[in-house]
Design an enzyme around this catalytic site. Sequence first.
Site, PDB file in Angstrom:
ATOM      1  N   CYS A  39       0.779  -1.197   0.196  1.00 40.04           N
ATOM      2  CA  CYS A  39       0.065  -0.018  -0.015  1.00 40.04           C
ATOM      3  C   CYS A  39       1.004   1.279   0.135  1.00 40.04           C
ATOM      4  O   CYS A  39       0.275   2.207  -0.120  1.00 40.04           O
ATOM      5  CB  CYS A  39      -0.985   0.001   1.150  1.00 40.04           C
ATOM      6  SG  CYS A  39       0.134   0.198   2.867  1.00 40.04           S
ATOM      7  N   CYS A  43      -0.824  -4.842   7.300  1.00 40.25           N
ATOM      8  CA  CYS A  43      -0.911  -3.614   8.474  1.00 40.25           C
ATOM      9  C   CYS A  43      -0.242  -3.857   9.761  1.00 40.25           C
ATOM     10  O   CYS A  43       0.526  -3.016  10.119  1.00 40.25           O
ATOM     11  CB  CYS A  43      -2.556  -2.986   8.581  1.00 40.25           C
ATOM     12  SG  CYS A  43      -3.265  -2.925   7.282  1.00 40.25           S
TER      13      CYS A  43
HETATM   14 FE1  FES Z   1      -1.292   0.143   4.288  1.00 34.78          FE
HETATM   15 FE2  FES Z   1      -2.661  -0.656   6.306  1.00 34.78          FE
HETATM   16  S1  FES Z   1      -3.314   0.026   4.303  1.00 34.78           S
HETATM   17  S2  FES Z   1      -0.657  -0.319   6.223  1.00 34.78           S
END
Ligand code: FES
Length: 154
Positions: A35, A108
């Site tokens: 992400c 995460c």
């Molecule tokens: Fe990137 Fe949670 S969506 S750390």
Amino acid sequence: MNNFEENVRKALTSPLNQGEMPDADSVGTVGSPDCGDMLRMWLKFTEKDGKKVIDRATFQSFGCQTAIAVASMATELLKGKTIEQARAMTADELSGDLGTLPPMKIHCGQLVEGALRSALDGGSVDQKASVSTLSDEMKRPEGNVKITFLPTAD
Ligand code: FES
């Protein structure tokens, strides 16, 4: 809303241990390839019963709400842990009372785990010396952030 999401929401109302630690002994920074979020963790050690243990841990995050909630929980759970005990903790264990990480949120928790491991591995002395914020460091082209991309789960 399931329990995990509700627990994350509650944790975000007053996240614990946020911010840089000027007298830290070690700093670890990681980025997630999933992400693009980043997280930095500072550790301060002390000695207890002849063993080196974590006295305090703090964090800064350019991450999602789950990463912030897990880091908040983890920095509390790490207090008093030896380096070996801290190194053995999984992302789920670092999530503590938040509950088991849902599949979509595992990375995460791994972001927090990665920052912890990076700090336990010694982090960067330069980061310790500069004690700049994560955002300051990212803006500097000559910044000393050591970005460690975590392996993907697949
Ligand atoms: Fe990137 Fe949670 S969506 S750390």
